[in-house]
Design a protein around this motif. Sequence first.
Motif, short mmCIF file in Angstrom:
data_model
loop_
_atom_site.label_atom_id
_atom_site.label_comp_id
_atom_site.label_asym_id
_atom_site.label_seq_id
_atom_site.Cartn_x
_atom_site.Cartn_y
_atom_site.Cartn_z
N GLN A 114 16.93 -3.37 -1.23
CA GLN A 114 16.66 -4.04 -2.33
C GLN A 114 14.74 -5.21 -1.92
O GLN A 114 14.35 -4.74 -2.22
N ILE A 115 15.11 -5.51 -0.34
CA ILE A 115 13.91 -6.30 -0.46
C ILE A 115 13.04 -4.39 0.27
O ILE A 115 11.81 -5.21 -0.04
N ASP A 116 13.48 -3.92 0.64
CA ASP A 116 12.19 -2.64 0.84
C ASP A 116 11.36 -2.69 -0.26
O ASP A 116 10.21 -2.08 -0.87
N GLY A 117 12.25 -2.13 -1.52
CA GLY A 117 11.73 -1.74 -3.18
C GLY A 117 10.76 -2.55 -3.53
O GLY A 117 10.14 -2.71 -4.15
N CYS A 118 11.26 -3.81 -3.73
CA CYS A 118 9.78 -5.08 -3.75
C CYS A 118 8.51 -5.28 -2.37
O CYS A 118 7.82 -5.26 -3.27
N LEU A 119 9.07 -4.99 -1.63
CA LEU A 119 8.07 -4.96 -0.78
C LEU A 119 7.28 -3.54 -1.21
O LEU A 119 5.88 -4.54 -1.42
N ASP A 120 7.40 -2.17 -1.39
CA ASP A 120 6.73 -1.71 -2.19
C ASP A 120 5.90 -2.39 -3.66
O ASP A 120 4.93 -1.21 -3.85
N GLU A 121 6.75 -3.17 -3.86
CA GLU A 121 5.87 -3.49 -5.34
C GLU A 121 4.62 -4.07 -5.04
O GLU A 121 3.42 -4.34 -5.91
N LEU A 122 4.51 -4.62 -3.78
CA LEU A 122 3.05 -5.48 -3.13
C LEU A 122 2.22 -4.54 -3.56
O LEU A 122 2.64 -3.60 -2.69
N ASP A 166 -1.65 -4.08 1.56
CA ASP A 166 -1.85 -4.84 2.27
C ASP A 166 -0.90 -6.26 2.31
O ASP A 166 -0.53 -6.87 3.62
N ARG A 167 -0.30 -6.54 1.18
CA ARG A 167 -0.11 -7.99 1.24
C ARG A 167 1.44 -7.59 1.92
O ARG A 167 1.78 -8.05 2.56
N ALA A 168 1.65 -6.37 1.93
CA ALA A 168 3.20 -6.19 1.96
C ALA A 168 3.94 -6.40 3.68
O ALA A 168 4.44 -5.93 4.21
N ALA A 169 1.87 -5.66 4.09
CA ALA A 169 1.94 -5.58 6.01
C ALA A 169 2.04 -6.91 6.76
O ALA A 169 2.43 -7.06 7.92
N ARG A 198 1.68 -16.25 -1.75
CA ARG A 198 2.03 -15.52 -3.49
C ARG A 198 2.41 -14.19 -3.14
O ARG A 198 3.41 -13.65 -3.93
N SER A 199 2.80 -13.94 -1.92
CA SER A 199 3.85 -12.98 -2.37
C SER A 199 5.16 -13.06 -1.85
O SER A 199 5.43 -12.24 -1.94
N LEU A 200 5.52 -13.94 -0.98
CA LEU A 200 6.24 -14.60 -1.66
C LEU A 200 7.13 -14.46 -2.82
O LEU A 200 8.57 -15.10 -2.54
N ILE A 201 6.38 -15.46 -3.37
CA ILE A 201 6.52 -15.74 -4.53
C ILE A 201 6.70 -14.43 -5.69
O ILE A 201 8.18 -14.16 -6.54
N SER A 202 5.97 -13.73 -5.15
CA SER A 202 6.56 -12.79 -6.27
C SER A 202 7.81 -11.54 -5.52
O SER A 202 8.87 -11.16 -6.66
N LEU A 203 8.06 -11.64 -3.83
CA LEU A 203 9.31 -10.94 -3.51
C LEU A 203 10.92 -11.54 -4.61
O LEU A 203 11.72 -11.52 -4.65
N LYS A 204 10.29 -12.68 -4.04
CA LYS A 204 11.83 -14.00 -4.76
C LYS A 204 11.69 -13.24 -6.60
O LYS A 204 12.58 -12.87 -6.75
N ASP A 205 10.58 -13.02 -7.25
CA ASP A 205 10.97 -13.60 -8.39
C ASP A 205 11.08 -11.30 -9.00
O ASP A 205 12.48 -11.45 -9.26
N CYS A 206 10.57 -10.90 -7.86
CA CYS A 206 11.97 -8.94 -7.91
C CYS A 206 13.12 -9.90 -7.22
O CYS A 206 13.80 -8.77 -7.87
N LEU A 207 13.35 -10.18 -6.18
CA LEU A 207 14.68 -10.13 -5.58
C LEU A 207 16.00 -10.94 -6.69
O LEU A 207 16.90 -10.87 -6.54
N SER A 208 14.98 -11.63 -7.26
CA SER A 208 15.72 -12.30 -8.23
C SER A 208 16.33 -11.17 -10.02
O SER A 208 17.28 -11.45 -10.41
N ARG A 209 15.78 -10.49 -10.15
CA ARG A 209 15.47 -9.82 -11.00
C ARG A 209 17.13 -9.15 -11.20
O ARG A 209 17.57 -8.07 -10.18
#
Length: 180
Positions: free
Chosen positions: A123-131, A134-137, A169-180
């Motif tokens: 799930q985390i990898d999938g959310c990182l792939d949505e970033l 450069d932001r994911a790295a 901003r990336s952490l905010i996006s990850l948090k949103d993604c992980l809460s879906r």
Amino acid sequence: MTTREDIEEMIHHVALNDRAAFEGLYAATSAKLFGIILRVLKDRAAAEDVLQDVYMRLWKGGAQTFATGRASPISWLATIARNRAIDRLRRTKPESGLEGVAEPADPAMGPEDLVVASSERAQIDGCLDELNPDRAAAVRGAYLDGETYADLAARFDVPLNTMRTWLRRSLISLKDCLSR
């Protein structure tokens, strides 16, 4: 399964020097924290030392700094563990060229724990792939590899404050993604 509320209660009791709560907190969280520390240090013995240091600090008053409602208790503990691992990493040089070698899974984890960890990782990898790549790295560098913001800013050739913004901003996006 231990809930967020259970962990919060254990932390509050550890702050009151409750040994049973400390043992329960260790049992409920040590595998996860060890995994975080091991990921940063890539050295099992050093990770065990840092894990012990994390729990010793909690016992000696660190648990009193936890504020209910500000962060999830496991996130709070994970941040402490990650920061202690990064501190250790900065104090020592890598002793071998084996930085890329994967460590075996924690033998204390049972089959169910391994499945849950694998699912969470996917799930985390999938959310990182949505970033943005450069932001994911940058997120991986900062939170999994222990790189400093300054190192990341230099690597991506951006100002330090831009790197901080990327990560926030990336952490905010990850948090949103992980809460879906």
